[in-house]
Design an enzyme around this catalytic site. Structure first.
Site, PDB file in Angstrom:
ATOM      1  N   CYS A  86       2.252  10.458  -1.022  1.00 56.81           N
ATOM      2  CA  CYS A  86       1.817  11.795  -0.601  1.00 56.81           C
ATOM      3  C   CYS A  86       1.086  12.507  -1.749  1.00 56.81           C
ATOM      4  O   CYS A  86       0.001  12.105  -2.113  1.00 56.81           O
ATOM      5  CB  CYS A  86       3.015  12.584  -0.070  1.00 56.81           C
ATOM      6  SG  CYS A  86       2.533  14.003   0.929  1.00 56.81           S
ATOM      7  N   HIS A 195       5.845   8.796   3.892  1.00 55.17           N
ATOM      8  CA  HIS A 195       6.967   8.825   2.957  1.00 55.17           C
ATOM      9  C   HIS A 195       7.974   7.705   3.232  1.00 55.17           C
ATOM     10  O   HIS A 195       8.911   7.916   4.003  1.00 55.17           O
ATOM     11  CB  HIS A 195       7.697  10.169   3.085  1.00 55.17           C
ATOM     12  CG  HIS A 195       6.966  11.322   2.494  1.00 55.17           C
ATOM     13  ND1 HIS A 195       7.110  11.699   1.178  1.00 55.17           N
ATOM     14  CD2 HIS A 195       6.068  12.178   3.034  1.00 55.17           C
ATOM     15  CE1 HIS A 195       6.341  12.756   0.942  1.00 55.17           C
ATOM     16  NE2 HIS A 195       5.701  13.059   2.051  1.00 55.17           N
ATOM     17  N   GLU A 197      10.309   6.761   1.311  1.00 48.64           N
ATOM     18  CA  GLU A 197      11.632   7.123   0.776  1.00 48.64           C
ATOM     19  C   GLU A 197      12.424   7.987   1.749  1.00 48.64           C
ATOM     20  O   GLU A 197      13.643   8.059   1.662  1.00 48.64           O
ATOM     21  CB  GLU A 197      11.477   7.825  -0.587  1.00 48.64           C
ATOM     22  CG  GLU A 197      11.141   9.311  -0.543  1.00 48.64           C
ATOM     23  CD  GLU A 197       9.680   9.616  -0.217  1.00 48.64           C
ATOM     24  OE1 GLU A 197       8.945   8.689   0.159  1.00 48.64           O
ATOM     25  OE2 GLU A 197       9.291  10.799  -0.324  1.00 48.64           O
TER      26      GLU A 197
END
Lengths: 223, 100
Positions: A86, A195, A197
Site C-alpha cells: 500500500c 494488504h 498482512e
C-alpha cells in the site's frame, strides 16, 4: 531469517506486519525507525501501509528521502528482498525501485473493501505457494491506488512479466491494466496495493495473504 | 599585500513553482470540478486540470545557481516526473552585500 518492518511517522500497518512475521511465521522481526542507517542484519525489509509523513506533497514523496530508504535501496541492490504494501508500494515507486506511480483513485473515493485478485505470476519468490492464475481475496484500503505508467513503461512491465497481481473483479480504482502489484525485473522487490498482512490470521475471516509470507520464508530458509 | 576578500553577494529570491499533471494522466478531481462549474451555469469551460502551487525562498550568489538548485529540487521531490511537469518563476526580493 530476520525481518525488518520500516516505521515512518504516519505508518499504521507496521504492527500488523510484525504480528504476521513474528507470531504467525515465528521469525525474528525488528521495527526499523526511519532514521536508522544500518539494516545489514536484515534478510527481508517490509515497508508497511499507512500515511508516511502525512502523505504530504504526494504519497511516499517525502519518505523516499528518509535515511533508512538509502539503506533499503542498497539492500535491494544486493538482491535481498523488499516488500512494499500500500503506502509502501507508493514509497517504492517514488524511490524509483519500481516503475510507474500510484495516482488518485478514478472515482476519488478512499476505498476500503476486499478485492478478488488473480495471481499472475506464481513463479516468483513471493507467490510460488499459490497455484498459477489462482484467484485470492485480499483487503484493499487506499485513496491513491490507481497504477499509472506511460505507454512504453507499461508495455515493458507487461513484456517482462512484472505484473504479479491483477484485480480479477471490477477494477476498483481505475488502475491501468488492472494492476494491483508488480515486481522489479529481478523479482526481489514486490509492491502491491492490497494488504496480505490483513488476511493472514484465519480469525480475521480470510487467510489468503499468509501464503505470500510463508512462500517467501520457504524460499529463503536453508533447505 | 593582504588580499582584500569580500564575501560573495547573496541574493534572495522567491520561487513560484507550478506542478501540473502530465497531459496523459487522468485527473478525476479536475473532471469533478469541471462538472461543478457547469452546474454553476458556465458551459463554456471545457477542461479543468488541478495542480499544485508551491512558493519558497532561496538564496544564492547567482540566479543561474538558484535555478539549477530549483531544477534539482523539483526533479527530486516537488514533482514526480512519472506523472507531473513543473515550471517556476524566480523573483529577486532582497540582496545582501555581505559587508556588515
Amino acid at each position: 531469517m530476520k525481518f525488518g518492518v520500516v516505521v515512518f511517522p504516519g505508518s499504521n500497518c507496521d504492527r500488523d506486519v510484525a504480528y504476521v512475521t513474528r507470531e504467525l511465521l515465528g521469525q525474528r522481526t525488528r521495527m526499523v525507525w526511519h532514521q536508522e542507517t544500518d539494516i545489514s542484519d536484515l534478510d527481508v525489509v517490509i515497508i508497511p501501509g499507512g500515511f508516511s509523513y502525512g502523505d504530504y506533497l504526494r504519497c511516499g514523496a517525502i519518505a523516499q528521502f528518509s535515511p533508512v530508504m538509502q539503506q533499503v535501496i542498497n539492500h535491494a541492490k544486493q538482491g535481498k528482498f523488499v516488500l512494499g504494501i500500500c503506502n509502501g508500494f507508493q514509497v517504492l515507486t517514488e524511490a524509483g525501485l519500481l516503475p510507474g506511480a500510484l495516482t488518485r483513485n478514478q472515482d476519488l473515493h478512499f476505498i476500503c473493501d476486499r478485492a478478488p485478485l488473480k495471481v499472475e505470476r506464481s513463479d516468483t519468490p513471493w507467490t510460488h505457494s499459490y497455484t498459477p492464475s489462482e484467484i485470492i481475496n485480499l483487503p484493499i484500503a487506499h485513496g491513491e491506488g490507481r497504477f499509472y505508467a506511460d505507454e512504453s513503461t507499461l508495455s515493458a512491465i507487461e513484456d517482462h512479466g512484472q505484473v504479479v497481481f491483477r484485480y480479477a473483479g471490477e477494477n476498483p480504482n481505475g488502475s491501468l491494466n488492472n494492476i494491483a502489484g508488480i515486481c522489479n525485473q529481478q523479482g526481489n522487490i514486490l509492491g502491491m496495493m492490497p494488504h496480505p498482512e490483513r488476511a493472514s490470521d484465519a480469525s480475521l475471516g480470510c487467510s489468503d495473504g499468509l501464503k505470500l509470507f510463508q512462500g517467501l520464508l520457504w524460499q529463503i530458509l536453508p533447505k | 599585500m593582504a588580499a582584500f576578500s569580500k564575501k560573495p553577494v547573496q541574493r534572495k529570491y522567491i520561487a513560484k513553482i507550478f506542478v501540473t499533471l502530465r497531459p496523459s494522466v487522468l485527473d478525476p478531481a479536475g473532471v469533478a470540478v469541471q462538472s461543478g462549474i457547469q452546474q454553476l451555469g458556465y458551459n463554456n469551460v471545457e477542461q479543468v486540470r488541478i495542480g499544485k502551487y508551491i512558493e519558497l525562498t532561496i538564496t544564492s550568489t547567482e540566479e543561474i545557481k538558484a535555478r539549477q538548485d530549483l531544477e534539482r529540487i523539483c526533479d527530486q521531490m516537488l514533482a514526480n516526473p512519472v506523472i507531473e511537469n513543473y515550471r517556476f518563476d524566480l523573483i529577486e526580493v532582497e540582496t545582501q552585500t555581505g559587508v556588515f
